[in-house]
Write a protein that holds these residues in place. Structure first.
Motif, short mmCIF file in Angstrom:
data_model
loop_
_atom_site.label_atom_id
_atom_site.label_comp_id
_atom_site.label_asym_id
_atom_site.label_seq_id
_atom_site.Cartn_x
_atom_site.Cartn_y
_atom_site.Cartn_z
N ARG A 131 0.82 -1.21 0.00
CA ARG A 131 0.00 0.00 0.00
C ARG A 131 0.86 1.26 0.00
O ARG A 131 0.53 2.23 -0.69
CB ARG A 131 -0.92 0.00 1.23
N LEU A 134 2.42 1.63 -3.44
CA LEU A 134 1.45 1.83 -4.51
C LEU A 134 1.23 3.31 -4.81
O LEU A 134 1.09 3.72 -5.96
CB LEU A 134 0.11 1.17 -4.14
N ALA A 236 -4.15 4.97 -1.80
CA ALA A 236 -3.43 3.68 -1.76
C ALA A 236 -3.49 3.06 -0.37
O ALA A 236 -3.65 1.85 -0.21
CB ALA A 236 -1.98 3.87 -2.20
#
Length: 425
Positions: A131, A134, A236
Motif C-alpha cells: 500500500r 502503490l 493507496a
C-alpha cells in the motif's frame, strides 16, 4: 601420572561438595572443569581401582542430579560452542539430560502458534509495504516500512536461523527465563511483532487521512503536483477514503482532466459525499459531454444526501456552499432541458441561500445563479426581470471563474443593448 588420579579424584569430590553447599555459576564451572581434569588423567591410560571406580560412579550420579540447579546458572550451549567437547564428556551436555518440565508438553502448541503468528505478520507486512509503495511511499512511508521490516527481520533471524536461535536462547538465559518458559517467551516475542504490525495496519486509515489533509494544504498553496501525489498516497493506504477520492477529482477537474475527475467523483459517491454529487452532475453540463438528464438525477440525489448531513456539513462550514451549488446546477440542468419554469425554483433557492449571513464566507460564486436565472427569464420573454438578473450577474461576477467570465460578457452585452450601465460590485 598414577599419583595424579587420587588428586584429580579428590579435587572433583571437593568441588562437588562446595557446589552443594553454595550453588553459584563459578562453583558449577569449577565442578565441570574438575571433571574435565579427572577425565584427562583417565584418558592418559590410568586404570582406576574398583573403589575409585565405584566412587566415581556415585559422584557422577550426584553431578547428574544437579542438572536442574545448574542449568539456569550455566549456559551449556555457549560452552559447547567454545570448547567443542567430544560426546564422551557428557557433563558439558547436562542441560540436555534435564528431564522435560511438565510445561514442555505444550511446546508443540506454542510452536504452532508461532507459525500462525509468523504467517499473519508476513501477510500484514506485505500488505503494508504494497500500500505504501502503490501511492509512492514518501518520508513517512519509508520510515514506517523500514522500522516494521527491521523488526520483522530481527525477529526472523532469532527464530529462523541457528545462530539467531542460539542468540535468543542466550538472551533468555541472561534474563533468567527458565527453560520451560522459553517457548512461551518466543511466542510472546512473535506475538508482540504481530500486534505491532496489526496496529500499523489498522492505523493506515488514520495515516491516509493525514496524507489527504496534506494534499489539501498543498492544493491551497498551489503545489498541485504534491497535492496529487498525497491524494494518491491517501487512496493507496485506504481505498475507501472517499474524501481523498473527491479531492483528487477536484484536482483533475482543475487540470481539465474530466474523465479522471469523473472516475474519482463516482467513487466518492459510494460514501455519500454531497459535493461529489454536485461536481459530477456539473461535469454532465459541460459542452464536451452534455447530459442534463444524468445531471438532474445526480443533483437531486445530492440534495437528499445534503438534508441527511446538514448538521455535519454546518459544523465543517460546507453546508451553504454545497446547498447553493446543488440548486444552481439543478437549475442549469433544467435550463439545458428547456424546462424553464422548473429551472426557476432551484435558481431562486440558490439565490436565497446567498442571503443567509452565514453563507457569505462559504459561497464564492454568487453571480452564477443570477446569470442562469437571467437566461431562463430571457427565454420566458420576461426582459425586465432578465435585465435585473443580468445586472446582478455582471456586478457579482468574477473573471477568475470561467463560467462567470463568459456570462458576465453576455450580461454586459444585454445591458448595453438596453442602454443600461455595466457596473461591477
Amino acid at each position: 601420572m598414577r599419583d595424579r588420579l587420587p588428586q584429580s579424584f579428590q579435587h572433583y569430590r571437593q568441588t562437588l561438595q562446595d557446589w552443594q553447599q553454595e550453588a553459584s555459576a563459578d562453583r558449577a564451572l569449577a565442578v565441570l572443569k574438575a571433571r574435565d581434569a579427572l577425565q584427562a588423567v583417565l584418558d592418559a591410560g590410568i586404570t582406576p581401582g574398583i573403589y575409585t571406580l565405584q566412587n566415581l560412579h556415585n559422584l557422577d550420579e550426584t553431578l547428574r542430579q544437579q542438572v536442574t540447579a545448574m542449568t539456569p546458572l550455566v549456559n551449556f550451549a555457549a560452552y559447547r560452542r567454545s570448547l567443542s567437547p567430544p560426546a564422551t564428556r557428557w557433563w558439558w551436555s547436562l542441560d540436555e539430560l534435564q528431564p522435560p518440565h511438565r510445561r514442555d508438553r505444550r511446546d508443540w502448541l506454542y510452536r504452532g502458534g508461532q507459525v500462525l503468528l509468523w504467517t499473519i505478520s508476513l501477510g500484514l507486512l506485505g500488505d503494508i509495504i504494497r500500500r505504501f509503495f502503490l501511492g509512492g511511499p514518501g518520508v513517512l512511508g519509508v520510515s514506517a516500512i523500514a522500522f516494521s521490516s527491521l523488526l520483522t527481520l530481527l525477529n526472523a533471524r532469532s527464530e529462523l536461523t541457528e545462530a539467531g536461535q542460539e542468540g535468543f536462547d542466550d538472551l533468555l538465559k541472561t534474563l533468567k527465563v527458565p527453560s520451560h518458559w522459553q517457548e512461551e517467551a518466543k511466542l510472546c516475542a512473535t506475538g508482540l511483532l504481530s500486534l505491532f504490525l496489526l496496529g500499523l495496519w489498522l492505523s493506515l486509515p488514520t495515516i491516509s487521512n493525514f496524507y489527504n489533509r496534506l494534499g489539501i494544504a498543498n492544493a491551497e498553496a498551489g503545489r498541485l503536483g504534491s497535492a496529487q501525489q498525497n491524494y494518491q498516497r491517501a487512496i493507496a493506504l485506504n481505498p475507501d477514503n472517499v474524501d481523498a477520492h473527491y479531492n483528487l477529482g477536484t484536482l483533475h477537474e482543475d487540470l481539465q482532466q474530466f474523465e479522471q475527475a469523473q472516475t474519482q467523483y463516482a467513487i466518492a459517491l459510494q460514501g455519500d459525499v454531497p459535493q461529489a454529487y454536485n461536481n459530477l452532475g456539473r461535469l454532465y453540463l459541460l459542452p464536451a459531454q452534455t447530459d442534463p438528464g444524468a445531471a438532474v438525477a445526480l443533483l437531486s440525489a445530492g440534495l437528499e444526501v445534503l438534508v441527511e448531513q446538514e448538521a455535519e456539513l454546518k459544523t465543517k462550514g460546507e453546508f451553504f456552499s454545497t446547498q447553493y451549488n446543488l440548486y444552481k446546477n439543478l437549475g442549469w440542468a433544467r435550463l439545458q432541458q428547456g424546462r424553464y419554469e422548473e429551472a426557476k425554483f432551484p435558481l431562486q433557492a440558490a439565490i436565497g441561500a446567498t442571503q443567509n449571513p452565514e453563507a457569505a464566507a462559504e459561497i464564492t460564486n454568487p453571480a452564477s445563479a443570477h446569470c442562469l436565472l437571467a437566461q431562463v427569464e430571457a427565454q420566458q420573454g420576461n426582459q425586465t426581470a432578465a435585465l435585473k438578473s443580468w445586472a446582478e450577474c455582471y456586478r457579482l461576477g468574477k473573471s477568475t471563474n470561467p463560467d462567470e467570465d463568459l456570462w458576465g460578457f453576455q450580461a454586459c452585452q444585454q445591458l448595453t443593448e438596453s442602454n443600461q450601465p455595466c457596473v461591477k460590485d
